[in-house]
Design an enzyme around this catalytic site. Structure first.
Site, PDB file in Angstrom:
ATOM      1  N   ASN A  10       0.870  -1.179   0.000  1.00 49.38           N
ATOM      2  CA  ASN A  10       0.000   0.000   0.000  1.00 49.38           C
ATOM      3  C   ASN A  10       0.903   1.224   0.000  1.00 49.38           C
ATOM      4  O   ASN A  10       1.545   1.520   1.003  1.00 49.38           O
ATOM      5  CB  ASN A  10      -0.880  -0.057   1.262  1.00 49.38           C
ATOM      6  CG  ASN A  10      -1.701   1.204   1.463  1.00 49.38           C
ATOM      7  OD1 ASN A  10      -1.782   2.057   0.585  1.00 49.38           O
ATOM      8  ND2 ASN A  10      -2.306   1.316   2.645  1.00 49.38           N
ATOM      9  N   TRP A  11       0.943   1.907  -1.132  1.00 47.98           N
ATOM     10  CA  TRP A  11       1.872   3.043  -1.258  1.00 47.98           C
ATOM     11  C   TRP A  11       1.301   4.344  -0.696  1.00 47.98           C
ATOM     12  O   TRP A  11       1.967   5.388  -0.725  1.00 47.98           O
ATOM     13  CB  TRP A  11       2.298   3.214  -2.724  1.00 47.98           C
ATOM     14  CG  TRP A  11       3.258   2.144  -3.181  1.00 47.98           C
ATOM     15  CD1 TRP A  11       3.782   1.144  -2.402  1.00 47.98           C
ATOM     16  CD2 TRP A  11       3.809   1.964  -4.492  1.00 47.98           C
ATOM     17  NE1 TRP A  11       4.624   0.354  -3.150  1.00 47.98           N
ATOM     18  CE2 TRP A  11       4.661   0.840  -4.438  1.00 47.98           C
ATOM     19  CE3 TRP A  11       3.666   2.637  -5.702  1.00 47.98           C
ATOM     20  CZ2 TRP A  11       5.366   0.382  -5.561  1.00 47.98           C
ATOM     21  CZ3 TRP A  11       4.368   2.185  -6.812  1.00 47.98           C
ATOM     22  CH2 TRP A  11       5.212   1.064  -6.740  1.00 47.98           C
ATOM     23  N   LYS A  12       0.061   4.283  -0.223  1.00 47.52           N
ATOM     24  CA  LYS A  12      -0.556   5.456   0.435  1.00 47.52           C
ATOM     25  C   LYS A  12      -0.359   6.725  -0.417  1.00 47.52           C
ATOM     26  O   LYS A  12      -0.328   6.644  -1.631  1.00 47.52           O
ATOM     27  CB  LYS A  12      -0.007   5.616   1.857  1.00 47.52           C
ATOM     28  CG  LYS A  12      -0.123   4.305   2.648  1.00 47.52           C
ATOM     29  CD  LYS A  12       0.104   4.455   4.121  1.00 47.52           C
ATOM     30  CE  LYS A  12      -0.048   3.098   4.808  1.00 47.52           C
ATOM     31  NZ  LYS A  12       0.036   3.145   6.244  1.00 47.52           N
ATOM     32  N   HIS A  96      -9.453   0.961   4.964  1.00 49.81           N
ATOM     33  CA  HIS A  96      -8.170   1.110   5.664  1.00 49.81           C
ATOM     34  C   HIS A  96      -8.369   2.024   6.875  1.00 49.81           C
ATOM     35  O   HIS A  96      -9.159   2.973   6.816  1.00 49.81           O
ATOM     36  CB  HIS A  96      -7.120   1.699   4.702  1.00 49.81           C
ATOM     37  CG  HIS A  96      -5.742   1.659   5.276  1.00 49.81           C
ATOM     38  ND1 HIS A  96      -5.297   2.602   6.181  1.00 49.81           N
ATOM     39  CD2 HIS A  96      -4.733   0.780   5.107  1.00 49.81           C
ATOM     40  CE1 HIS A  96      -4.061   2.290   6.534  1.00 49.81           C
ATOM     41  NE2 HIS A  96      -3.687   1.202   5.893  1.00 49.81           N
ATOM     42  N   GLU A  98      -6.730   4.383   8.023  1.00 51.27           N
ATOM     43  CA  GLU A  98      -6.512   5.817   7.763  1.00 51.27           C
ATOM     44  C   GLU A  98      -7.740   6.449   7.116  1.00 51.27           C
ATOM     45  O   GLU A  98      -8.021   7.622   7.326  1.00 51.27           O
ATOM     46  CB  GLU A  98      -5.254   6.002   6.899  1.00 51.27           C
ATOM     47  CG  GLU A  98      -3.990   5.763   7.722  1.00 51.27           C
ATOM     48  CD  GLU A  98      -2.805   5.229   6.931  1.00 51.27           C
ATOM     49  OE1 GLU A  98      -2.798   5.320   5.690  1.00 51.27           O
ATOM     50  OE2 GLU A  98      -1.878   4.698   7.579  1.00 51.27           O
ATOM     51  N   GLU A 168      -5.282  -5.311  10.523  1.00 51.98           N
ATOM     52  CA  GLU A 168      -4.284  -4.268  10.724  1.00 51.98           C
ATOM     53  C   GLU A 168      -4.564  -3.537  12.032  1.00 51.98           C
ATOM     54  O   GLU A 168      -5.364  -2.587  12.055  1.00 51.98           O
ATOM     55  CB  GLU A 168      -4.343  -3.269   9.564  1.00 51.98           C
ATOM     56  CG  GLU A 168      -4.034  -3.896   8.221  1.00 51.98           C
ATOM     57  CD  GLU A 168      -3.440  -2.871   7.255  1.00 51.98           C
ATOM     58  OE1 GLU A 168      -2.346  -3.133   6.757  1.00 51.98           O
ATOM     59  OE2 GLU A 168      -4.048  -1.812   7.054  1.00 51.98           O
ATOM     60  N   GLY A 174       2.516   1.931  10.822  1.00 49.64           N
ATOM     61  CA  GLY A 174       3.459   3.042  10.684  1.00 49.64           C
ATOM     62  C   GLY A 174       4.184   3.397  11.975  1.00 49.64           C
ATOM     63  O   GLY A 174       4.798   4.454  12.074  1.00 49.64           O
ATOM     64  N   SER A 214       3.537  -2.494  10.326  1.00 42.30           N
ATOM     65  CA  SER A 214       4.982  -2.558  10.527  1.00 42.30           C
ATOM     66  C   SER A 214       5.606  -3.884  10.091  1.00 42.30           C
ATOM     67  O   SER A 214       6.514  -4.400  10.754  1.00 42.30           O
ATOM     68  CB  SER A 214       5.332  -2.230  11.986  1.00 42.30           C
ATOM     69  OG  SER A 214       4.908  -0.910  12.303  1.00 42.30           O
ATOM     70  N   GLY A 235       2.882  -1.296   4.269  1.00 45.31           N
ATOM     71  CA  GLY A 235       2.886   0.130   3.951  1.00 45.31           C
ATOM     72  C   GLY A 235       4.301   0.608   3.706  1.00 45.31           C
ATOM     73  O   GLY A 235       4.874   0.411   2.629  1.00 45.31           O
ATOM     74  N   GLY A 236       4.896   1.223   4.728  1.00 42.38           N
ATOM     75  CA  GLY A 236       6.221   1.836   4.622  1.00 42.38           C
ATOM     76  C   GLY A 236       7.265   0.986   3.924  1.00 42.38           C
ATOM     77  O   GLY A 236       7.985   1.472   3.037  1.00 42.38           O
TER      78      GLY A 236
END
Ligand code: PGA
Length: 254
Positions: A10-12, A96, A98, A168, A174, A214, A235-236
């Site tokens: 997920n490149w957000k 998600h 977010e 999640e 994150g 993470s 993600g990151g």
């Protein structure tokens, strides 16, 4: 039951179109030989068509990070399931944390979005997870039960047989603080039993449940050893092609 593992990135709200193309090129080069893992990346909307050209005829599939549930209309700024499909997406991340947190997405909206995805033949990745406060108050299972039940309200097992669930925990996203093996094991087992209770034993056995929060090359092997973990939503650590490739090739470190 053998379920094909899936590693999804997920490149957000990172990477412009050209940057996404560069990362996708590197990823495709690193993953050319991967056959036993489903790979997906979800760049920003505006990069979808560009990245679609890069991943064509490779093991890498494309996903979107959100959609709007209406088919079309006067909804300025929104993007429909058909538009995503036409841009080359096969998957779409829905609900998600977010989106729930910053854009006030409710379980009811999530449910409509899943309906729109299924209707357009996009595979939904439904994200669920408790906040730190909910875990502290021992409301983890209650929270997940509500998110799954309300998010999938009105669906029959056949309609969602391809759906992917992503656990999640909000406190692990994150933060660098991944959930422990014991915590992930307990929740994934719970989610599978919930699917069995709400839908059917067959569906519970077929649906893939990813862990997200993470995930990195250092912890992927331990996570993938857990019986009910069928992959990861990253993600990151998916933003760098080499790091993400290491995660995708987790079986070389297993
Ligand atoms: P993270 O994000 O890997 O950066 O924790 C996971 C996610 O939000 O899907």
């Amino acid at each position: 039951m053998k379920r094909t593992p899936m590693i999804a990135g997920n490149w957000k709200m990172f990477k412009t179109g050209p940057e996404a193309v560069q990362t996708a090129l590197r990823l495709v080069a690193g993953c050319r030989d991967v056959t036993d893992v489903d790979i997906m990346i979800a760049p920003a909307f505006v990069a979808l068509s560009l990245v679609a050209q890069i991943v064509k005829n490779t093991p890498v599939r494309l996903g979107a990070q959100n959609l709007y549930f209406e088919k079309q209309g006067a909804f300025t700024g929104e993007i429909s399931a058909d538009m995503l499909k036409a841009a080359g997406a096969a998957y779409v991340i829905i609900g998600h944390s977010e989106r729930r947190q910053h854009f006030f997405e409710t379980d009811e909206a999530v449910c409509k979005k899943i309906r729109a995805a299924v209707t357009a033949n996009l595979t939904p990745i439904l994200c669920v997870g408790e906040t730190e406060a909910q875990r502290d108050q021992e409301k983890t299972f209650l929270t997940l039960d509500k998110q799954v039940s309300d998010g999938l309200q009105g669906f029959g097992p056949d309609e969602i047989k391809d759906l992917i669930l992503a656990y999640e925990p909000v406190w692990a996203i994150g933060t660098g603080k991944s959930a422990s093996v014991a915590q992930v094991k307990e929740v994934h087992q719970y989610l599978r039993s919930l699917l069995e209770k709400r839908f059917s034993p067959d569906l519970a056995q077929t649906i893939r449940i990813l862990y997200g929060g993470s995930v990195k090359p250092e912890n992927i092997a331990d996570l993938m050893r857990i019986e009910d973990v069928d992959g990861a939503l990253v993600g990151g650590a998916s933003l760098d092609a080499d790091t993400f490739t290491k995660i995708i090739k987790f079986d070389t470190i297993l």
